[in-house]
Design a protein around this motif. Structure first.
Motif, PDB file in Angstrom:
ATOM      1  N   GLN A  21       0.843  -1.199   0.000  1.00  0.00           N
ATOM      2  CA  GLN A  21       0.000   0.000   0.000  1.00  0.00           C
ATOM      3  C   GLN A  21       0.878   1.249   0.000  1.00  0.00           C
ATOM      4  OE1 GLN A  21      -2.596  -0.466   3.405  1.00  0.00           O
ATOM      5  NE2 GLN A  21      -4.081  -1.712   2.263  1.00  0.00           N
ATOM      6  N   ALA A  22       1.995   1.194   0.730  1.00  0.00           N
ATOM      7  CA  ALA A  22       2.913   2.325   0.771  1.00  0.00           C
ATOM      8  C   ALA A  22       3.517   2.546  -0.610  1.00  0.00           C
ATOM      9  CB  ALA A  22       3.996   2.097   1.821  1.00  0.00           C
ATOM     10  N   ARG A  23       3.902   1.440  -1.299  1.00  0.00           N
ATOM     11  CA  ARG A  23       4.451   1.569  -2.649  1.00  0.00           C
ATOM     12  C   ARG A  23       3.400   2.163  -3.594  1.00  0.00           C
ATOM     13  NH1 ARG A  23       7.336  -3.165  -1.443  1.00  0.00           N
ATOM     14  NH2 ARG A  23       5.655  -4.512  -2.159  1.00  0.00           N
ATOM     15  N   LYS A  24       2.172   1.643  -3.468  1.00  0.00           N
ATOM     16  CA  LYS A  24       1.088   2.167  -4.312  1.00  0.00           C
ATOM     17  C   LYS A  24       0.854   3.648  -4.015  1.00  0.00           C
ATOM     18  CE  LYS A  24      -1.603  -2.039  -5.111  1.00  0.00           C
ATOM     19  NZ  LYS A  24      -2.887  -2.713  -4.865  1.00  0.00           N
ATOM     20  N   THR A  25       0.819   3.969  -2.733  1.00  0.00           N
ATOM     21  CA  THR A  25       0.607   5.363  -2.334  1.00  0.00           C
ATOM     22  C   THR A  25       1.754   6.227  -2.827  1.00  0.00           C
ATOM     23  OG1 THR A  25      -0.606   4.622  -0.385  1.00  0.00           O
ATOM     24  CG2 THR A  25       0.211   6.874  -0.356  1.00  0.00           C
ATOM     25  N   ASN A  26       2.975   5.708  -2.677  1.00  0.00           N
ATOM     26  CA  ASN A  26       4.156   6.437  -3.147  1.00  0.00           C
ATOM     27  C   ASN A  26       4.069   6.647  -4.659  1.00  0.00           C
ATOM     28  OD1 ASN A  26       6.592   7.730  -2.926  1.00  0.00           O
ATOM     29  ND2 ASN A  26       7.805   5.867  -3.075  1.00  0.00           N
ATOM     30  N   HIS A  27       3.683   5.566  -5.370  1.00  0.00           N
ATOM     31  CA  HIS A  27       3.521   5.655  -6.815  1.00  0.00           C
ATOM     32  C   HIS A  27       2.430   6.677  -7.162  1.00  0.00           C
ATOM     33  CE1 HIS A  27       3.570   4.445 -10.977  1.00  0.00           C
ATOM     34  NE2 HIS A  27       2.254   4.192 -10.925  1.00  0.00           N
ATOM     35  N   GLU A  28       1.309   6.643  -6.446  1.00  0.00           N
ATOM     36  CA  GLU A  28       0.214   7.576  -6.666  1.00  0.00           C
ATOM     37  C   GLU A  28       0.664   8.998  -6.370  1.00  0.00           C
ATOM     38  OE1 GLU A  28      -3.059   6.143  -4.324  1.00  0.00           O
ATOM     39  OE2 GLU A  28      -3.447   4.465  -5.671  1.00  0.00           O
ATOM     40  N   LEU A  29       1.488   9.167  -5.300  1.00  0.00           N
ATOM     41  CA  LEU A  29       2.009  10.505  -4.980  1.00  0.00           C
ATOM     42  C   LEU A  29       2.905  11.020  -6.097  1.00  0.00           C
ATOM     43  CD1 LEU A  29       2.826  10.275  -1.158  1.00  0.00           C
ATOM     44  CD2 LEU A  29       1.075  11.673  -2.252  1.00  0.00           C
ATOM     45  N   LYS A  30       3.784  10.113  -6.624  1.00  0.00           N
ATOM     46  CA  LYS A  30       4.642  10.522  -7.737  1.00  0.00           C
ATOM     47  C   LYS A  30       3.798  10.905  -8.941  1.00  0.00           C
ATOM     48  CE  LYS A  30       8.803   7.961  -6.534  1.00  0.00           C
ATOM     49  NZ  LYS A  30       9.732   6.870  -6.904  1.00  0.00           N
ATOM     50  N   SER A  31       2.777  10.083  -9.226  1.00  0.00           N
ATOM     51  CA  SER A  31       1.878  10.390 -10.351  1.00  0.00           C
ATOM     52  C   SER A  31       1.159  11.705 -10.104  1.00  0.00           C
ATOM     53  CB  SER A  31       0.852   9.274 -10.545  1.00  0.00           C
ATOM     54  OG  SER A  31       1.487   8.083 -10.940  1.00  0.00           O
ATOM     55  N   ALA A  32       0.722  11.923  -8.875  1.00  0.00           N
ATOM     56  CA  ALA A  32       0.038  13.166  -8.523  1.00  0.00           C
ATOM     57  C   ALA A  32       0.998  14.338  -8.671  1.00  0.00           C
ATOM     58  CB  ALA A  32      -0.517  13.090  -7.110  1.00  0.00           C
ATOM     59  N   ASP A  33       2.259  14.172  -8.220  1.00  0.00           N
ATOM     60  CA  ASP A  33       3.262  15.236  -8.383  1.00  0.00           C
ATOM     61  C   ASP A  33       3.484  15.545  -9.857  1.00  0.00           C
ATOM     62  OD1 ASP A  33       3.726  15.774  -5.742  1.00  0.00           O
ATOM     63  OD2 ASP A  33       5.494  14.459  -5.567  1.00  0.00           O
ATOM     64  N   GLN A  34       3.579  14.478 -10.681  1.00  0.00           N
ATOM     65  CA  GLN A  34       3.761  14.691 -12.116  1.00  0.00           C
ATOM     66  C   GLN A  34       2.552  15.416 -12.701  1.00  0.00           C
ATOM     67  OE1 GLN A  34       4.476  10.745 -13.627  1.00  0.00           O
ATOM     68  NE2 GLN A  34       6.680  10.804 -13.137  1.00  0.00           N
ATOM     69  N   LEU A  35       1.363  15.006 -12.263  1.00  0.00           N
ATOM     70  CA  LEU A  35       0.134  15.646 -12.731  1.00  0.00           C
ATOM     71  C   LEU A  35       0.106  17.103 -12.301  1.00  0.00           C
ATOM     72  CD1 LEU A  35      -2.557  15.371 -14.196  1.00  0.00           C
ATOM     73  CD2 LEU A  35      -3.576  14.592 -12.057  1.00  0.00           C
ATOM     74  N   ILE A  36       0.514  17.376 -11.070  1.00  0.00           N
ATOM     75  CA  ILE A  36       0.550  18.759 -10.569  1.00  0.00           C
ATOM     76  C   ILE A  36       1.522  19.580 -11.406  1.00  0.00           C
ATOM     77  CG2 ILE A  36       1.313  20.182  -8.627  1.00  0.00           C
ATOM     78  CD1 ILE A  36       0.037  18.051  -6.770  1.00  0.00           C
ATOM     79  N   CYS A  37       2.696  19.011 -11.690  1.00  0.00           N
ATOM     80  CA  CYS A  37       3.676  19.728 -12.527  1.00  0.00           C
ATOM     81  C   CYS A  37       3.112  20.009 -13.912  1.00  0.00           C
ATOM     82  CB  CYS A  37       4.973  18.925 -12.633  1.00  0.00           C
ATOM     83  SG  CYS A  37       5.946  18.945 -11.115  1.00  0.00           S
ATOM     84  N   GLU A  38       2.468  19.007 -14.493  1.00  0.00           N
ATOM     85  CA  GLU A  38       1.867  19.168 -15.823  1.00  0.00           C
ATOM     86  C   GLU A  38       0.774  20.232 -15.790  1.00  0.00           C
ATOM     87  OE1 GLU A  38       1.278  18.837 -19.767  1.00  0.00           O
ATOM     88  OE2 GLU A  38       2.891  17.862 -18.643  1.00  0.00           O
ATOM     89  N   LEU A  39      -0.057  20.176 -14.740  1.00  0.00           N
ATOM     90  CA  LEU A  39      -1.131  21.162 -14.606  1.00  0.00           C
ATOM     91  C   LEU A  39      -0.559  22.565 -14.414  1.00  0.00           C
ATOM     92  CD1 LEU A  39      -3.717  19.199 -12.417  1.00  0.00           C
ATOM     93  CD2 LEU A  39      -3.908  19.800 -14.847  1.00  0.00           C
ATOM     94  N   ARG A  40       0.553  22.687 -13.674  1.00  0.00           N
ATOM     95  CA  ARG A  40       1.201  23.996 -13.505  1.00  0.00           C
ATOM     96  C   ARG A  40       1.704  24.517 -14.846  1.00  0.00           C
ATOM     97  NH1 ARG A  40       4.356  22.705  -7.901  1.00  0.00           N
ATOM     98  NH2 ARG A  40       2.612  23.227  -6.532  1.00  0.00           N
TER      99      ARG A  40
END
Length: 141
Positions: A21-40
């Motif tokens: 779950q931590a790996r998934k969450t970490n992966h989701e956080l990285k994806s969210a960070d990438q999405l945030i960067c893209e959205l910025r």
């Protein structure tokens, strides 16, 4: 110890689950960070586009204001030309009426001149006849 082993296995499974779950969450956080960067980046691009659009809108607004002024001037000029045209047409009508009067007067004057010429010829003939008679009478005397 079986119990401890069972507990250990259970804890090991829980640990694996939590780690997954931590790996998934970490992966989701990285994806969210990438999405945030893209959205910025998209937001920055949108701000740039919005700024350009606002500048173009301002330019178009100035163009529209200029065109409205041109239209107003053209309408004013059209009204002025229409007034001048009406005045010109009125003047042409008066001149045409005056020309008709002059033509009528000219025709009458020509008719009167013709009548006068005929009367002059008549009087000239009468005078010639009178002179002949006077001449003949003078001869007889």
């Amino acid at each position: 110890t079986t119990r401890q082993e069972d507990k250990f296995t259970k804890l090991q499974l829980e640990l694996n689950t939590v780690q997954e779950q931590a790996r998934k969450t970490n992966h989701e956080l990285k994806s969210a960070d990438q999405l945030i960067c893209e959205l910025r980046r998209e937001l920055t691009a949108c701000h740039g586009t919005q700024k350009e659009n606002m500048e173009q809108l301002g330019e178009k607004s100035r163009d529209i204001a200029s065109l409205k002024n041109d239209i107003a001037r053209n309408q004013q000029r059209n009204m002025q030309l229409a007034e001048e045209s009406s005045a010109y047409e009125e003047r042409m009508r008066r001149l045409h009426d005056e020309l008709k009067k002059m033509q009528t007067l000219n025709r009458r004057a020509e008719e009167e001149a013709h009548i006068c010429e005929n009367r002059l010829m008549e009087l000239s003939n009468q005078m010639m006849m009178s002179q002949r008679k006077t001449h003949e009478t003078m001869k007889e005397l």
